[in-house]
Design a protein around this motif. Structure first.
Motif, PDB file in Angstrom:
ATOM      1  N   ALA A 110       0.830  -1.209   0.000  1.00 17.61           N
ATOM      2  CA  ALA A 110       0.000   0.000   0.000  1.00 17.61           C
ATOM      3  C   ALA A 110       0.858   1.249   0.000  1.00 17.61           C
ATOM      4  CB  ALA A 110      -0.925   0.002   1.212  1.00 17.61           C
ATOM      5  N   LEU A 111       2.096   1.124   0.470  1.00 21.08           N
ATOM      6  CA  LEU A 111       3.066   2.217   0.409  1.00 21.08           C
ATOM      7  C   LEU A 111       4.445   1.639   0.628  1.00 21.08           C
ATOM      8  CD1 LEU A 111       3.269   4.393   3.648  1.00 21.08           C
ATOM      9  CD2 LEU A 111       2.213   2.145   3.595  1.00 21.08           C
ATOM     10  N   VAL A 112       5.465   2.453   0.326  1.00 18.67           N
ATOM     11  CA  VAL A 112       6.847   2.017   0.503  1.00 18.67           C
ATOM     12  C   VAL A 112       7.614   3.094   1.263  1.00 18.67           C
ATOM     13  CG1 VAL A 112       7.506   2.934  -1.780  1.00 18.67           C
ATOM     14  CG2 VAL A 112       8.956   1.212  -0.664  1.00 18.67           C
ATOM     15  N   PHE A 113       8.465   2.656   2.171  1.00 20.35           N
ATOM     16  CA  PHE A 113       9.422   3.533   2.837  1.00 20.35           C
ATOM     17  C   PHE A 113      10.772   3.340   2.165  1.00 20.35           C
ATOM     18  CE2 PHE A 113       6.328   3.626   6.237  1.00 20.35           C
ATOM     19  CZ  PHE A 113       6.520   4.867   6.832  1.00 20.35           C
ATOM     20  N   ASP A 114      11.340   4.440   1.705  1.00 16.64           N
ATOM     21  CA  ASP A 114      12.674   4.390   1.105  1.00 16.64           C
ATOM     22  C   ASP A 114      13.686   4.810   2.161  1.00 16.64           C
ATOM     23  OD1 ASP A 114      14.991   4.535  -0.318  1.00 16.64           O
ATOM     24  OD2 ASP A 114      14.385   6.221  -1.574  1.00 16.64           O
ATOM     25  N   GLU A 115      14.357   3.835   2.756  1.00 15.86           N
ATOM     26  CA  GLU A 115      15.415   4.085   3.729  1.00 15.86           C
ATOM     27  C   GLU A 115      16.748   3.587   3.183  1.00 15.86           C
ATOM     28  OE1 GLU A 115      15.106   5.846   6.510  1.00 15.86           O
ATOM     29  OE2 GLU A 115      13.006   6.195   5.952  1.00 15.86           O
ATOM     30  N   SER A 116      16.909   3.687   1.864  1.00 18.48           N
ATOM     31  CA  SER A 116      18.151   3.264   1.226  1.00 18.48           C
ATOM     32  C   SER A 116      19.218   4.331   1.403  1.00 18.48           C
ATOM     33  CB  SER A 116      17.919   2.988  -0.262  1.00 18.48           C
ATOM     34  OG  SER A 116      17.448   4.139  -0.931  1.00 18.48           O
ATOM     35  N   GLU A 117      20.451   3.982   1.123  1.00 15.93           N
ATOM     36  CA  GLU A 117      21.571   4.908   1.303  1.00 15.93           C
ATOM     37  C   GLU A 117      21.563   5.999   0.242  1.00 15.93           C
ATOM     38  OE1 GLU A 117      23.903   5.115   3.566  1.00 15.93           O
ATOM     39  OE2 GLU A 117      23.549   3.294   4.721  1.00 15.93           O
ATOM     40  N   THR A 118      21.798   7.234   0.677  1.00 13.28           N
ATOM     41  CA  THR A 118      21.874   8.334  -0.286  1.00 13.28           C
ATOM     42  C   THR A 118      23.114   8.230  -1.166  1.00 13.28           C
ATOM     43  OG1 THR A 118      23.003   9.700   1.371  1.00 13.28           O
ATOM     44  CG2 THR A 118      20.604   9.926   1.199  1.00 13.28           C
ATOM     45  N   THR A 119      24.077   7.402  -0.757  1.00 10.46           N
ATOM     46  CA  THR A 119      25.264   7.204  -1.588  1.00 10.46           C
ATOM     47  C   THR A 119      24.970   6.317  -2.800  1.00 10.46           C
ATOM     48  OG1 THR A 119      25.912   5.416  -0.078  1.00 10.46           O
ATOM     49  CG2 THR A 119      26.947   7.571   0.259  1.00 10.46           C
ATOM     50  N   HIS A 120      23.776   5.736  -2.835  1.00 10.12           N
ATOM     51  CA  HIS A 120      23.349   4.916  -3.975  1.00 10.12           C
ATOM     52  C   HIS A 120      21.987   5.417  -4.461  1.00 10.12           C
ATOM     53  CE1 HIS A 120      26.582   1.977  -3.612  1.00 10.12           C
ATOM     54  NE2 HIS A 120      26.396   2.016  -2.303  1.00 10.12           N
ATOM     55  N   PRO A 121      21.957   6.607  -5.065  1.00  4.81           N
ATOM     56  CA  PRO A 121      20.664   7.196  -5.456  1.00  4.81           C
ATOM     57  C   PRO A 121      19.909   6.387  -6.500  1.00  4.81           C
ATOM     58  CG  PRO A 121      22.475   8.439  -6.432  1.00  4.81           C
ATOM     59  CD  PRO A 121      23.091   7.486  -5.446  1.00  4.81           C
ATOM     60  N   GLU A 122      20.601   5.497  -7.200  1.00  2.00           N
ATOM     61  CA  GLU A 122      19.913   4.673  -8.188  1.00  2.00           C
ATOM     62  C   GLU A 122      18.915   3.724  -7.527  1.00  2.00           C
ATOM     63  OE1 GLU A 122      23.596   2.328  -7.057  1.00  2.00           O
ATOM     64  OE2 GLU A 122      23.038   4.434  -7.353  1.00  2.00           O
ATOM     65  N   ILE A 123      19.165   3.349  -6.257  1.00  2.00           N
ATOM     66  CA  ILE A 123      18.231   2.470  -5.547  1.00  2.00           C
ATOM     67  C   ILE A 123      16.944   3.229  -5.240  1.00  2.00           C
ATOM     68  CG2 ILE A 123      17.850   1.083  -3.489  1.00  2.00           C
ATOM     69  CD1 ILE A 123      20.873   0.631  -3.351  1.00  2.00           C
ATOM     70  N   MET A 153      15.633  15.245  -4.915  1.00  3.28           N
ATOM     71  CA  MET A 153      17.034  14.947  -4.613  1.00  3.28           C
ATOM     72  C   MET A 153      18.019  15.713  -5.488  1.00  3.28           C
ATOM     73  SD  MET A 153      17.200  12.829  -2.119  1.00  3.28           S
ATOM     74  CE  MET A 153      16.379  11.529  -1.215  1.00  3.28           C
ATOM     75  N   GLY A 154      17.507  16.490  -6.438  1.00  2.00           N
ATOM     76  CA  GLY A 154      18.398  17.208  -7.332  1.00  2.00           C
ATOM     77  C   GLY A 154      19.070  16.311  -8.350  1.00  2.00           C
ATOM     78  N   LEU A 155      18.400  15.217  -8.697  1.00  2.00           N
ATOM     79  CA  LEU A 155      18.934  14.270  -9.679  1.00  2.00           C
ATOM     80  C   LEU A 155      18.325  14.551 -11.051  1.00  2.00           C
ATOM     81  CD1 LEU A 155      18.575  11.057  -7.470  1.00  2.00           C
ATOM     82  CD2 LEU A 155      20.709  12.273  -7.981  1.00  2.00           C
ATOM     83  N   PRO A 156      19.024  14.189 -12.128  1.00  2.00           N
ATOM     84  CA  PRO A 156      18.490  14.460 -13.465  1.00  2.00           C
ATOM     85  C   PRO A 156      17.210  13.669 -13.732  1.00  2.00           C
ATOM     86  CG  PRO A 156      20.480  13.097 -13.585  1.00  2.00           C
ATOM     87  CD  PRO A 156      20.365  13.567 -12.176  1.00  2.00           C
ATOM     88  N   GLN A 157      16.177  14.366 -14.149  1.00  2.00           N
ATOM     89  CA  GLN A 157      14.899  13.732 -14.451  1.00  2.00           C
ATOM     90  C   GLN A 157      15.024  12.860 -15.698  1.00  2.00           C
ATOM     91  OE1 GLN A 157      12.449  13.827 -12.318  1.00  2.00           O
ATOM     92  NE2 GLN A 157      11.475  15.822 -12.184  1.00  2.00           N
ATOM     93  N   ALA A 162      16.681  10.409 -16.414  1.00  2.00           N
ATOM     94  CA  ALA A 162      17.996   9.852 -16.734  1.00  2.00           C
ATOM     95  C   ALA A 162      17.980   8.342 -16.513  1.00  2.00           C
ATOM     96  CB  ALA A 162      19.060  10.494 -15.862  1.00  2.00           C
ATOM     97  N   SER A 163      18.907   7.651 -17.143  1.00  2.00           N
ATOM     98  CA  SER A 163      19.029   6.212 -16.932  1.00  2.00           C
ATOM     99  C   SER A 163      19.550   5.957 -15.527  1.00  2.00           C
ATOM    100  CB  SER A 163      19.992   5.603 -17.949  1.00  2.00           C
ATOM    101  OG  SER A 163      21.317   6.046 -17.693  1.00  2.00           O
ATOM    102  N   LEU A 164      19.345   4.737 -15.040  1.00  2.00           N
ATOM    103  CA  LEU A 164      19.837   4.404 -13.705  1.00  2.00           C
ATOM    104  C   LEU A 164      21.362   4.476 -13.649  1.00  2.00           C
ATOM    105  CD1 LEU A 164      17.474   1.481 -12.670  1.00  2.00           C
ATOM    106  CD2 LEU A 164      17.433   3.850 -11.878  1.00  2.00           C
ATOM    107  N   ALA A 168      23.277   6.642 -10.973  1.00  2.00           N
ATOM    108  CA  ALA A 168      24.293   6.052 -10.096  1.00  2.00           C
ATOM    109  C   ALA A 168      25.563   6.886 -10.071  1.00  2.00           C
ATOM    110  CB  ALA A 168      24.604   4.621 -10.529  1.00  2.00           C
ATOM    111  N   ALA A 169      25.847   7.558 -11.173  1.00  2.00           N
ATOM    112  CA  ALA A 169      27.045   8.393 -11.260  1.00  2.00           C
ATOM    113  C   ALA A 169      26.814   9.788 -10.706  1.00  2.00           C
ATOM    114  CB  ALA A 169      27.505   8.485 -12.714  1.00  2.00           C
ATOM    115  N   SER A 170      25.578  10.087 -10.305  1.00  2.00           N
ATOM    116  CA  SER A 170      25.240  11.407  -9.774  1.00  2.00           C
ATOM    117  C   SER A 170      25.332  11.399  -8.255  1.00  2.00           C
ATOM    118  CB  SER A 170      23.826  11.808 -10.201  1.00  2.00           C
ATOM    119  OG  SER A 170      23.669  11.772 -11.602  1.00  2.00           O
ATOM    120  N   LYS A 171      25.281  12.588  -7.692  1.00  2.00           N
ATOM    121  CA  LYS A 171      25.274  12.731  -6.247  1.00  2.00           C
ATOM    122  C   LYS A 171      24.011  13.455  -5.808  1.00  2.00           C
ATOM    123  CE  LYS A 171      30.218  12.657  -5.211  1.00  2.00           C
ATOM    124  NZ  LYS A 171      31.338  13.361  -4.533  1.00  2.00           N
TER     125      LYS A 171
END
Length: 315
Positions: free
Chosen positions: A118-131, A173-177, A179-181, A185-188
């Protein structure tokens, strides 16, 4: 199976209805990451009545988790975070269904991970924005909320991404809209967007360490303390309650949706709803910087030099 008449829920009815309790009992929640806030969010939801979970985390517990995660003890060091979570949830509710994904969230399993949630919590690492991007894009395709809750010192902040909003996870997150994963992954992550609230009492040297690479090229994790994680799990589960009971008419307020963000600070006894963005971040940073210049802020020990001195495993 637990029911509306189960004694575990008897005291809930002073603050929510039987229809809302049934909504919790019938819901499935996906949590990506149970090494901090995610662990407490999940166990609180289990106590509230949620009995079905999808849990993704590829890591094992280590001593540096013990300062904030109830599941991290000398008895669980070296054990899967997700497996320990499942055991604790089943101690609360032996009939709970907890699907564990030991590989974390991947392009190959994200569909199964979110199936029926019904919903998801994203608690993944910010060092891996592709996740986080993978989770967010699939949540949008399924039409479910993507909840982001973060602890910052003695404070915490929460927002949710509406599946049809132009304010996407990537934009926040300031990531490119679009964009491919691989590009993601190469972004910060842009911390001026990701952390709109910076406590006025902050030692900004820690923020510098978080947002810059160490001399050896490594990145440090977000610092965390137990009070902030506790508060994050409280406001996160409250937002989850609003999402999961949205179909029950009971005069409830709406959840917080991006670009709005809510924060609470247990140290400053302060809470507000703000609009996320660089200007909000800058305003809080300037206040902290002025206070620090005047010698009013306590000092931490989270510079690159401090971390290197303490040795491997510090972050």
């Amino acid at each position: 199976m637990k029911s509306l008449d189960s004694p575990e829920f008897a005291r809930n009815y002073g603050f929510w209805s039987e229809a809302e309790q049934q909504a919790l009992l019938s819901s499935r929640v996906a949590i990506a990451g149970v090494g901090g806030v995610g662990f407490q969010v999940g166990t609180k939801l289990a106590r509230m009545g949620v009995a079905s979970f999808s849990i993704a985390d590829p890591e094992d517990f280590e001593p540096q988790n013990a300062n904030r995660v109830p599941g991290a003890t000398t008895a669980t060091y070296g054990r899967s975070k997700a497996e320990v979570f499942r055991e604790q949830v089943r101690e609360i509710n032996p009939a709970a269904v907890v699907h564990v994904y030991r590989d974390g969230v991947t392009m190959e399993n994200v569909g199964e991970f979110l199936d029926g949630a019904a919903l998801v919590f994203d608690e993944s690492e910010t060092t891996h924005p592709e996740i986080g991007t993978t989770i967010a894009r699939h949540a949008r395709s399924l039409g479910i909320p993507d909840v982001l809750v973060v602890n910052v010192g003695f404070a915490a902040q929460v927002t949710s991404f509406h599946p049809s909003s132009r304010w996407t996870f990537e934009r926040f997150m300031g990531l490119p809209q679009n964009a491919s994963l691989e590009e993601i992954a190469a972004s910060k992550v842009d911390y001026s967007r990701f952390l709109p609230y910076i406590p006025a009492y902050s030692d900004l040297r820690g923020l510098v360490a978080m947002t810059t690479d160490a001399p050896d090229g490594s990145a440090v994790s977000l610092p965390s303390i137990a009070p902030g994680v506790d508060l994050a799990s409280a406001i996160g589960t409250t937002q989850a309650f609003l999402h999961l009971t949205a179909g029950v008419s009971n005069r409830r307020r709406q959840p917080i949706w991006a670009p709005r963000l809510a924060y609470l600070d247990a140290y400053a006894f302060r809470g507000r709803i703000v609009r996320a963005g660089r200007m909000t971040h800058l305003r809080h940073v300037v206040v902290a910087a002025v206070r620090d210049r005047l010698g009013r802020n306590p000092q931490g020990s989270y510079t690159h030099a401090d971390i290197a001195r303490r040795g491997p495993g510090d972050t």
